[in-house]
Design a protein around this motif. Structure first.
Motif, PDB file in Angstrom:
ATOM      1  N   GLU A 120       0.827  -1.210   0.000  1.00  0.00           N
ATOM      2  CA  GLU A 120       0.000   0.000   0.000  1.00  0.00           C
ATOM      3  C   GLU A 120       0.860   1.259   0.000  1.00  0.00           C
ATOM      4  O   GLU A 120       2.029   1.225   0.395  1.00  0.00           O
ATOM      5  CB  GLU A 120      -0.916   0.011   1.240  1.00  0.00           C
ATOM      6  N   ASN A 181     -13.108  -2.136  -6.060  1.00  0.00           N
ATOM      7  CA  ASN A 181     -11.885  -1.352  -5.869  1.00  0.00           C
ATOM      8  C   ASN A 181     -11.928  -0.019  -6.607  1.00  0.00           C
ATOM      9  O   ASN A 181     -10.921   0.472  -7.113  1.00  0.00           O
ATOM     10  CB  ASN A 181     -10.669  -2.162  -6.328  1.00  0.00           C
ATOM     11  N   ASP A 184      -9.403   2.769  -5.818  1.00  0.00           N
ATOM     12  CA  ASP A 184      -7.979   2.487  -6.010  1.00  0.00           C
ATOM     13  C   ASP A 184      -7.448   3.227  -7.236  1.00  0.00           C
ATOM     14  O   ASP A 184      -8.156   3.385  -8.228  1.00  0.00           O
ATOM     15  CB  ASP A 184      -7.745   0.986  -6.212  1.00  0.00           C
ATOM     16  N   ASN A 220      -8.636   7.562  -9.985  1.00  0.00           N
ATOM     17  CA  ASN A 220      -9.197   6.335  -9.411  1.00  0.00           C
ATOM     18  C   ASN A 220      -9.879   5.503 -10.501  1.00  0.00           C
ATOM     19  O   ASN A 220     -10.293   6.017 -11.537  1.00  0.00           O
ATOM     20  CB  ASN A 220     -10.121   6.628  -8.217  1.00  0.00           C
ATOM     21  N   SER A 246      -8.911   4.929  -0.330  1.00  0.00           N
ATOM     22  CA  SER A 246      -8.121   3.801  -0.826  1.00  0.00           C
ATOM     23  C   SER A 246      -6.770   3.706  -0.119  1.00  0.00           C
ATOM     24  O   SER A 246      -6.128   4.714   0.168  1.00  0.00           O
ATOM     25  CB  SER A 246      -7.886   3.955  -2.330  1.00  0.00           C
ATOM     26  N   ALA A 248      -4.620   1.481  -1.537  1.00  0.00           N
ATOM     27  CA  ALA A 248      -3.898   0.727  -2.565  1.00  0.00           C
ATOM     28  C   ALA A 248      -2.598   1.426  -2.959  1.00  0.00           C
ATOM     29  O   ALA A 248      -2.337   2.562  -2.581  1.00  0.00           O
ATOM     30  CB  ALA A 248      -4.790   0.552  -3.787  1.00  0.00           C
TER      31      ALA A 248
END
Length: 269
Positions: A120, A181, A184, A220, A246, A248
């Motif tokens: 991450e 997701n 992300d 994103n 997020s 990520a």
């Protein structure tokens, strides 16, 4: 006199790369697994070789191919999805052995940001890889095979998701629903910038280095793929509503940018 360049794997990236290297006045030798593509390579000014890597043998005149070149670009994807479970590492061990027999010393190994797994935050080339997929695990093991050989000058490029003519992840995502997701960031690179990075490494002799190859723009996923699907007239992918921030990874091409280079082709269609 320019070095002679070998491109092992003239596929979606390798073919346009080899053509561009020819245009830069290098002598280029390329491989394909398909007999049908030999004439196509020749037509583009690329010296063609039919070579197939398997986990137990290399089929074709690998030593003849290696004997002509000063730099080898290894552009062979693992392809471990589905029913294909053959070992990519075993293929690279065989290739490494043939390189050692030949005495070739300069290698560019085309890898993937999948080696960073589920890490991450901001990721750069100094971040220790932590692969979670079988493909990522075999890629990092293969990277190390060439990287740790003190007799080789090996440079590794870890590309993000590849986009370009007739290739974009939105075509696979467009009909999917309940994707989770959406917040992300994307980590993508256009084909033109893949080629730009490899040519920059060749021209400036950046050996013994690791480069991430990811465009600095990280919108994103939900916004980006909605826009890209709409532009193509495709059904838009459906992301579940998620208000959480997020965690990520955002992959930074620190080494390339620190050297003063820029990405030239937008990931926006």
């Amino acid at each position: 006199m320019s070095e002679k360049i070998g491109v092992l794997g003239c596929g979606w990236l390798g073919m346009p790369l080899a053509k561009r290297i020819v245009q830069d006045s290098y002598e280029v030798f390329g491989t394909t697994t398909s007999e049908d593509k030999l004439k196509q390579l020749q037509k583009e000014g690329i010296r063609p070789f039919q070579i197939t890597l398997t986990p137990t043998a290399i089929q074709g005149a690998i030593q003849d191919f290696l004997s002509h070149i000063d730099v080898l670009i290894i552009n062979v994807p693992p392809r471990l999805r589905g029913k294909n479970t053959e070992s990519f590492v075993d293929k690279m061990v065989l290739l490494h052995s043939e390189i050692k027999k030949n005495g070739l010393t300069k290698v560019i190994f085309v890898s993937s940001t999948s080696v960073y797994g589920d890490l991450e935050g901001e990721i750069n080339e100094l971040t220790p890889p932590k692969p979670t997929t079988e493909s990522g695990k075999q890629l990092i093991e293969s990277e190390q095979l060439f990287w740790n050989d003190s007799e080789l000058s090996c440079t590794i490029i870890r590309f993000g998701g590849l986009i370009g003519p007739d290739r974009h992840p939105v075509t696979m995502l467009s009909k999917k629903t309940h994707l989770t997701n959406g917040n992300d960031p994307v980590n993508l690179i256009h084909l033109e910038d893949c080629i730009h990075m490899i040519l920059t490494i060749l021209e400036n002799q950046y050996w013994g280095e690791i480069f991430n190859g990811v465009n600095p723009f990280h919108p994103n996923k939900s916004d980006y793929y909605l826009s890209e699907a709409t532009k193509r007239g495709l059904p838009t992918p459906n992301y579940a509503t998620d208000l959480s921030k997020s965690k990520a990874k955002v992959i930074i091409s620190q080494n390339f940018l620190d050297k003063g280079y820029a990405f030239t082709t937008s990931i926006i269609s």
